[in-house]
Design a protein around this motif. Structure first.
Motif, mmCIF file in Angstrom:
data_model
loop_
_atom_site.group_PDB
_atom_site.id
_atom_site.type_symbol
_atom_site.label_atom_id
_atom_site.label_comp_id
_atom_site.label_asym_id
_atom_site.label_seq_id
_atom_site.Cartn_x
_atom_site.Cartn_y
_atom_site.Cartn_z
ATOM 1 N N ALA A 238 78.447 59.229 -0.017
ATOM 2 C CA ALA A 238 77.830 57.935 0.286
ATOM 3 C C ALA A 238 77.370 57.833 1.722
ATOM 4 C CB ALA A 238 78.806 56.813 -0.041
ATOM 5 N N ALA A 239 78.131 58.453 2.655
ATOM 6 C CA ALA A 239 77.817 58.316 4.078
ATOM 7 C C ALA A 239 77.834 59.676 4.763
ATOM 8 C CB ALA A 239 78.811 57.375 4.755
ATOM 9 N N GLU A 257 68.545 60.900 3.181
ATOM 10 C CA GLU A 257 68.515 59.453 2.967
ATOM 11 C C GLU A 257 68.149 59.066 1.536
ATOM 12 O OE1 GLU A 257 67.598 57.507 7.357
ATOM 13 O OE2 GLU A 257 65.904 57.998 6.039
ATOM 14 N N HIS A 259 69.877 59.947 -0.881
ATOM 15 C CA HIS A 259 71.153 59.838 -1.599
ATOM 16 C C HIS A 259 72.264 59.183 -0.779
ATOM 17 C CE1 HIS A 259 69.267 62.677 -4.363
ATOM 18 N NE2 HIS A 259 69.001 63.438 -3.329
ATOM 19 N N SER A 260 72.103 59.117 0.554
ATOM 20 C CA SER A 260 73.197 58.675 1.410
ATOM 21 C C SER A 260 72.710 57.761 2.523
ATOM 22 C CB SER A 260 73.886 59.879 2.059
ATOM 23 O OG SER A 260 74.369 60.782 1.106
ATOM 24 N N LYS A 261 73.668 57.028 3.094
ATOM 25 C CA LYS A 261 73.404 56.319 4.338
ATOM 26 C C LYS A 261 73.623 57.324 5.468
ATOM 27 C CE LYS A 261 74.871 52.489 7.261
ATOM 28 N NZ LYS A 261 75.841 51.367 7.446
ATOM 29 N N VAL A 262 72.591 57.565 6.270
ATOM 30 C CA VAL A 262 72.641 58.622 7.282
ATOM 31 C C VAL A 262 72.650 58.025 8.681
ATOM 32 C CG1 VAL A 262 71.466 60.646 8.241
ATOM 33 C CG2 VAL A 262 71.446 60.237 5.765
ATOM 34 N N THR A 263 73.635 58.446 9.476
ATOM 35 C CA THR A 263 73.647 58.164 10.907
ATOM 36 C C THR A 263 73.345 59.470 11.613
ATOM 37 O OG1 THR A 263 75.300 56.415 10.652
ATOM 38 C CG2 THR A 263 75.020 57.349 12.859
ATOM 39 N N HIS A 264 72.333 59.470 12.461
ATOM 40 C CA HIS A 264 71.850 60.723 13.058
ATOM 41 C C HIS A 264 72.187 60.788 14.537
ATOM 42 C CE1 HIS A 264 68.252 63.377 14.384
ATOM 43 N NE2 HIS A 264 69.312 64.128 14.137
ATOM 44 N N PHE A 288 83.292 55.333 11.003
ATOM 45 C CA PHE A 288 82.614 55.075 9.730
ATOM 46 C C PHE A 288 83.547 54.301 8.798
ATOM 47 C CE2 PHE A 288 78.881 58.223 9.123
ATOM 48 C CZ PHE A 288 78.475 58.005 10.426
ATOM 49 N N SER A 290 83.088 53.897 5.486
ATOM 50 C CA SER A 290 83.174 54.535 4.171
ATOM 51 C C SER A 290 84.266 55.593 4.133
ATOM 52 C CB SER A 290 81.836 55.173 3.817
ATOM 53 O OG SER A 290 81.932 55.887 2.605
ATOM 54 N N LYS A 293 82.759 60.238 3.073
ATOM 55 C CA LYS A 293 81.910 60.558 4.216
ATOM 56 C C LYS A 293 82.140 61.998 4.662
ATOM 57 C CE LYS A 293 85.430 58.771 7.396
ATOM 58 N NZ LYS A 293 85.741 57.826 8.491
#
Length: 346
Positions: A238-239, A257, A259-264, A288, A290, A293
């Motif tokens: 998910a994350a 993105e 399929h997932s919430k992405v923090t870059h 995070f 989630s 992750k």
């Protein structure tokens, strides 16, 4: 941005003229060009970074090594050593660079890999050590003209083609666009999967290449997420905390993105990760919310991470890398064309 580019254009013209004069010296045989007793194929671009060069070199090495005794020669960008260094799977990344080490690990026992900032010296040493080598692939050598090459493969990115760019520092080009005329093959990288025939023809028209030069379109084929330690594969969670040290991470971000919430968290190209970097990454990851992750990086970054002082710091965290290859449209035609350059030199 436009104003800055206008201000920088005079410097770009000066830089471009210097490079054009240099190319003229090679074209008129004023600067020496050395031919070695092996087929030499160069893979490079007109721009600085971001065209997807590494997976295309890997593709070429895989194709060539099926039929010929093959070597890869890189300058070893970012390495701390100098001169010629033969690269094996257990080499220190700081001495050989991440790309060369990646080739040595992927093709262990199948090809020779070496780094040398002077390509002539590197090619000659490869052949001195192994005279049976039939083809040498030069990694990122389009502007390195002291070594004669039988085939020049020019890469240009679909979303950032050279015909829309400018010479440094106003743009990303290493030389004027006219440098395209040294190409024997052009590959348009990171092309959309559903590219229509009309779109391709329009793009080809803008490239404005000589009709004798074949043009191919390639796209990225993303594989599984693979654990850095165990090599196990997982489904996309998910994350994701995405860590990159490459030229253009945008296509990878777009893929994840889906399929997932992405923090870059972006680092510079060929970044040497430190313990402080890893601590920063792990602290961010710990925030995070989630529970489903992971930390994801690129295959090239994974080579650096696993062959540096930070390796032990990774073990208690879920680090994965994104596997990827390239798909070539009209692949059979491209392979046939590549082989045609090698056969006369066997």
């Amino acid at each position: 941005m436009i104003l800055l580019r206008i201000l920088l254009l005079p410097f770009s013209i000066i830089y471009g003229l210097v490079m054009a004069f240099r190319n003229m010296l090679f074209n008129r045989n004023i600067k020496p060009v050395t031919k070695v007793n092996s087929t030499v194929i160069s893979v490079g671009n007109l721009s600085v970074g971001g065209t997807g060069k590494t997976p295309h070199v890997e593709y070429l090495l895989n194709v060539l090594s099926e039929k010929y005794k093959t070597a890869a020669l890189s300058r070893g960008y970012g390495r701390q050593s100098k001169g010629f260094v033969k690269v094996d799977a257990g080499a220190d990344v700081t001495n050989v660079g991440d790309e060369a080490l990646n080739y040595a690990q992927k093709f262990e026992g199948k090809i020779e890999v070496a780094v040398c900032e002077k390509r002539v010296e590197g090619a000659e040493q490869i052949l001195k050590d192994n005279p049976d080598i039939e083809v040498i692939v030069l990694d990122d050598a389009y502007q390195h003209r002291y070594l004669y090459r039988d085939c020049n493969i020019l890469l240009t990115e679909f979303d950032k083609p050279f015909f829309k760019d400018y010479v440094l520092p106003a743009g990303r080009l290493r030389e004027f666009r006219s440098g395209k005329h040294r190409a024997d093959i052009v590959i348009v990288t990171k092309s959309p999967d559903a590219l229509k025939e009309g779109q391709k023809n329009k793009f080809i028209s803008k490239l404005n290449m000589n009709s004798r030069v074949p043009i191919f379109f390639s796209s990225i084929d993303y594989g599984k997420l693979i654990n850095l330690q165990t090599k196990q594969e997982i489904q996309v969670p998910a994350a994701i905390l995405l860590i990159t040290g490459i030229g253009n991470p945008k296509p990878l971000i777009a893929h994840l993105e889906q399929h997932s919430k992405v923090t870059h968290l972006k680092f510079g190209d060929h970044h040497d990760y430190t313990i402080k970097d890893i601590e920063k990454i792990h602290k961010l990851f710990g925030n995070f919310a989630s529970t489903e992750k992971i930390i994801v990086t690129t295959e090239k970054d994974a080579v650096r991470l696993l062959n540096s002082e930070v390796r032990n710091e990774l073990q208690s965290f879920p680090w994965y890398y994104q596997a990827m290859t390239v798909k070539i449209e009209n692949e059979t035609k491209l392979i046939k064309k590549i082989y045609s350059y090698v056969k006369p030199n066997k």
